[in-house]
Scaffold this motif. Sequence first.
Motif, PDB file in Angstrom:
ATOM      1  N   SER A 134      13.448  25.188 -18.955  1.00 41.76           N
ATOM      2  CA  SER A 134      14.510  25.786 -18.134  1.00 41.76           C
ATOM      3  C   SER A 134      15.865  25.193 -18.481  1.00 41.76           C
ATOM      4  O   SER A 134      16.021  23.960 -18.524  1.00 41.76           O
ATOM      5  N   ASP A 135      16.830  26.066 -18.670  1.00 40.46           N
ATOM      6  CA  ASP A 135      18.206  25.637 -18.905  1.00 40.46           C
ATOM      7  C   ASP A 135      18.743  24.872 -17.695  1.00 40.46           C
ATOM      8  O   ASP A 135      19.309  23.784 -17.840  1.00 40.46           O
ATOM      9  N   ALA A 136      18.555  25.417 -16.508  1.00 45.80           N
ATOM     10  CA  ALA A 136      19.113  24.807 -15.299  1.00 45.80           C
ATOM     11  C   ALA A 136      18.491  23.438 -15.010  1.00 45.80           C
ATOM     12  O   ALA A 136      19.206  22.485 -14.669  1.00 45.80           O
ATOM     13  N   ILE A 137      17.179  23.333 -15.155  1.00 50.73           N
ATOM     14  CA  ILE A 137      16.521  22.048 -14.881  1.00 50.73           C
ATOM     15  C   ILE A 137      16.911  21.020 -15.932  1.00 50.73           C
ATOM     16  O   ILE A 137      17.192  19.855 -15.609  1.00 50.73           O
ATOM     17  N   ALA A 138      16.956  21.430 -17.192  1.00 51.65           N
ATOM     18  CA  ALA A 138      17.392  20.518 -18.261  1.00 51.65           C
ATOM     19  C   ALA A 138      18.803  20.023 -17.984  1.00 51.65           C
ATOM     20  O   ALA A 138      19.088  18.826 -18.100  1.00 51.65           O
ATOM     21  N   ALA A 139      19.682  20.936 -17.603  1.00 50.63           N
ATOM     22  CA  ALA A 139      21.070  20.554 -17.325  1.00 50.63           C
ATOM     23  C   ALA A 139      21.155  19.607 -16.138  1.00 50.63           C
ATOM     24  O   ALA A 139      21.941  18.648 -16.157  1.00 50.63           O
ATOM     25  N   ALA A 140      20.359  19.842 -15.112  1.00 49.50           N
ATOM     26  CA  ALA A 140      20.370  18.957 -13.937  1.00 49.50           C
ATOM     27  C   ALA A 140      19.907  17.552 -14.317  1.00 49.50           C
ATOM     28  O   ALA A 140      20.535  16.549 -13.939  1.00 49.50           O
ATOM     29  N   ILE A 141      18.823  17.477 -15.073  1.00 50.71           N
ATOM     30  CA  ILE A 141      18.339  16.159 -15.510  1.00 50.71           C
ATOM     31  C   ILE A 141      19.346  15.529 -16.473  1.00 50.71           C
ATOM     32  O   ILE A 141      19.588  14.316 -16.429  1.00 50.71           O
ATOM     33  N   GLY A 142      19.939  16.345 -17.327  1.00 51.34           N
ATOM     34  CA  GLY A 142      20.977  15.855 -18.236  1.00 51.34           C
ATOM     35  C   GLY A 142      22.179  15.305 -17.483  1.00 51.34           C
ATOM     36  O   GLY A 142      22.767  14.291 -17.875  1.00 51.34           O
ATOM     37  N   ALA A 143      22.543  15.951 -16.386  1.00 58.07           N
ATOM     38  CA  ALA A 143      23.646  15.446 -15.556  1.00 58.07           C
ATOM     39  C   ALA A 143      23.288  14.092 -14.957  1.00 58.07           C
ATOM     40  O   ALA A 143      24.139  13.198 -14.865  1.00 58.07           O
ATOM     41  N   VAL A 144      22.020  13.922 -14.589  1.00 51.66           N
ATOM     42  CA  VAL A 144      21.564  12.617 -14.086  1.00 51.66           C
ATOM     43  C   VAL A 144      21.703  11.578 -15.190  1.00 51.66           C
ATOM     44  O   VAL A 144      22.109  10.435 -14.932  1.00 51.66           O
ATOM     45  N   TRP A 145      21.374  11.946 -16.436  1.00 53.30           N
ATOM     46  CA  TRP A 145      21.532  11.017 -17.559  1.00 53.30           C
ATOM     47  C   TRP A 145      22.982  10.561 -17.678  1.00 53.30           C
ATOM     48  O   TRP A 145      23.257   9.371 -17.842  1.00 53.30           O
ATOM     49  N   ILE A 146      23.912  11.516 -17.598  1.00 52.24           N
ATOM     50  CA  ILE A 146      25.336  11.178 -17.696  1.00 52.24           C
ATOM     51  C   ILE A 146      25.750  10.272 -16.539  1.00 52.24           C
ATOM     52  O   ILE A 146      26.453   9.272 -16.749  1.00 52.24           O
ATOM     53  N   ILE A 147      25.301  10.582 -15.339  1.00 54.76           N
ATOM     54  CA  ILE A 147      25.606   9.723 -14.188  1.00 54.76           C
ATOM     55  C   ILE A 147      25.071   8.319 -14.438  1.00 54.76           C
ATOM     56  O   ILE A 147      25.753   7.325 -14.173  1.00 54.76           O
ATOM     57  N   GLY A 148      23.851   8.227 -14.953  1.00 56.13           N
ATOM     58  CA  GLY A 148      23.280   6.918 -15.281  1.00 56.13           C
ATOM     59  C   GLY A 148      24.117   6.162 -16.295  1.00 56.13           C
ATOM     60  O   GLY A 148      24.337   4.956 -16.162  1.00 56.13           O
TER      61      GLY A 148
ATOM     62  N   THR B 171      23.010  23.795 -20.332  1.00 56.33           N
ATOM     63  CA  THR B 171      22.634  22.718 -21.264  1.00 56.33           C
ATOM     64  C   THR B 171      23.757  22.470 -22.264  1.00 56.33           C
ATOM     65  O   THR B 171      24.032  21.312 -22.613  1.00 56.33           O
ATOM     66  N   ALA B 172      24.416  23.517 -22.703  1.00 57.61           N
ATOM     67  CA  ALA B 172      25.556  23.356 -23.616  1.00 57.61           C
ATOM     68  C   ALA B 172      26.671  22.563 -22.934  1.00 57.61           C
ATOM     69  O   ALA B 172      27.269  21.669 -23.548  1.00 57.61           O
ATOM     70  N   LEU B 173      26.935  22.867 -21.677  1.00 55.27           N
ATOM     71  CA  LEU B 173      27.962  22.133 -20.937  1.00 55.27           C
ATOM     72  C   LEU B 173      27.605  20.657 -20.806  1.00 55.27           C
ATOM     73  O   LEU B 173      28.450  19.784 -21.046  1.00 55.27           O
ATOM     74  N   VAL B 174      26.362  20.364 -20.462  1.00 55.73           N
ATOM     75  CA  VAL B 174      25.929  18.961 -20.345  1.00 55.73           C
ATOM     76  C   VAL B 174      26.023  18.268 -21.698  1.00 55.73           C
ATOM     77  O   VAL B 174      26.427  17.104 -21.776  1.00 55.73           O
ATOM     78  N   THR B 175      25.675  18.967 -22.768  1.00 51.51           N
ATOM     79  CA  THR B 175      25.800  18.397 -24.117  1.00 51.51           C
ATOM     80  C   THR B 175      27.241  18.013 -24.404  1.00 51.51           C
ATOM     81  O   THR B 175      27.524  16.913 -24.893  1.00 51.51           O
TER      82      THR B 175
ATOM     83  N   LEU C 180      16.704  16.991 -24.360  1.00 48.51           N
ATOM     84  CA  LEU C 180      17.428  17.909 -23.488  1.00 48.51           C
ATOM     85  C   LEU C 180      17.274  19.351 -23.970  1.00 48.51           C
ATOM     86  O   LEU C 180      16.928  20.250 -23.195  1.00 48.51           O
ATOM     87  N   TRP C 181      17.503  19.559 -25.252  1.00 47.95           N
ATOM     88  CA  TRP C 181      17.480  20.923 -25.779  1.00 47.95           C
ATOM     89  C   TRP C 181      16.076  21.500 -25.874  1.00 47.95           C
ATOM     90  O   TRP C 181      15.863  22.678 -25.572  1.00 47.95           O
ATOM     91  N   VAL C 182      15.112  20.700 -26.273  1.00 47.01           N
ATOM     92  CA  VAL C 182      13.738  21.223 -26.329  1.00 47.01           C
ATOM     93  C   VAL C 182      13.265  21.558 -24.913  1.00 47.01           C
ATOM     94  O   VAL C 182      12.639  22.600 -24.681  1.00 47.01           O
ATOM     95  N   PHE C 183      13.607  20.716 -23.945  1.00 50.16           N
ATOM     96  CA  PHE C 183      13.273  20.987 -22.549  1.00 50.16           C
ATOM     97  C   PHE C 183      13.925  22.297 -22.108  1.00 50.16           C
ATOM     98  O   PHE C 183      13.278  23.151 -21.479  1.00 50.16           O
ATOM     99  N   ALA C 184      15.198  22.475 -22.412  1.00 48.06           N
ATOM    100  CA  ALA C 184      15.908  23.695 -22.007  1.00 48.06           C
ATOM    101  C   ALA C 184      15.278  24.940 -22.625  1.00 48.06           C
ATOM    102  O   ALA C 184      15.101  25.961 -21.946  1.00 48.06           O
ATOM    103  N   ILE C 185      14.923  24.867 -23.889  1.00 45.00           N
ATOM    104  CA  ILE C 185      14.366  26.014 -24.596  1.00 45.00           C
ATOM    105  C   ILE C 185      12.969  26.361 -24.089  1.00 45.00           C
ATOM    106  O   ILE C 185      12.646  27.531 -23.873  1.00 45.00           O
ATOM    107  N   TYR C 186      12.142  25.356 -23.864  1.00 42.10           N
ATOM    108  CA  TYR C 186      10.751  25.607 -23.501  1.00 42.10           C
ATOM    109  C   TYR C 186      10.505  25.678 -21.996  1.00 42.10           C
ATOM    110  O   TYR C 186       9.499  26.248 -21.575  1.00 42.10           O
TER     111      TYR C 186
END
Length: 129
Positions: free
Chosen positions: A72-86, A5-9, A64-70
């Motif tokens: 999953s880090d990996a799932i939040a990061a994957a969805i966050g990567a989709v946001w960046i792609i979008g 999640t930090a990397l995606v941020t 992104l961060w609340v999702f990661a904390i509550y």
Amino acid sequence: MYHLTALVTLLAVAFCFFTSINVARSRAKTGVKVPAMSGHPDFERAFRIQMNTLEWIPIFLPSLWVFAIYISDAIAAAIGAVWIIGRVVYFIGYSKEAAKRGRGFAIQAVASFALWIGALVAVLWRLVL
């Protein structure tokens, strides 16, 4: 730890920085002088890309961060990567023509909504337990 999640941020922040540089480049290319906010369609599209990205950051990053904390880090990061792609798809489409921004906008909006809903449900679930 929330390394993904930090990397995606950091990638999202880098993309914001890129859109800022793009506006400056567009000003130079089109001759739109500071403080003008309009004057050439190419500049106006570059500016709107930057502004729209900045408008979505306060929706995206906390979700992104609340999702990661509550959840999953990996799932939040994957969805966050989709946001960046979008956002990249939005940038490419809108740079060509305003009417071509829809696909990228939809991708990032769905990713943001998924993060927000997931985060909200997870927080409410913890409050109920």
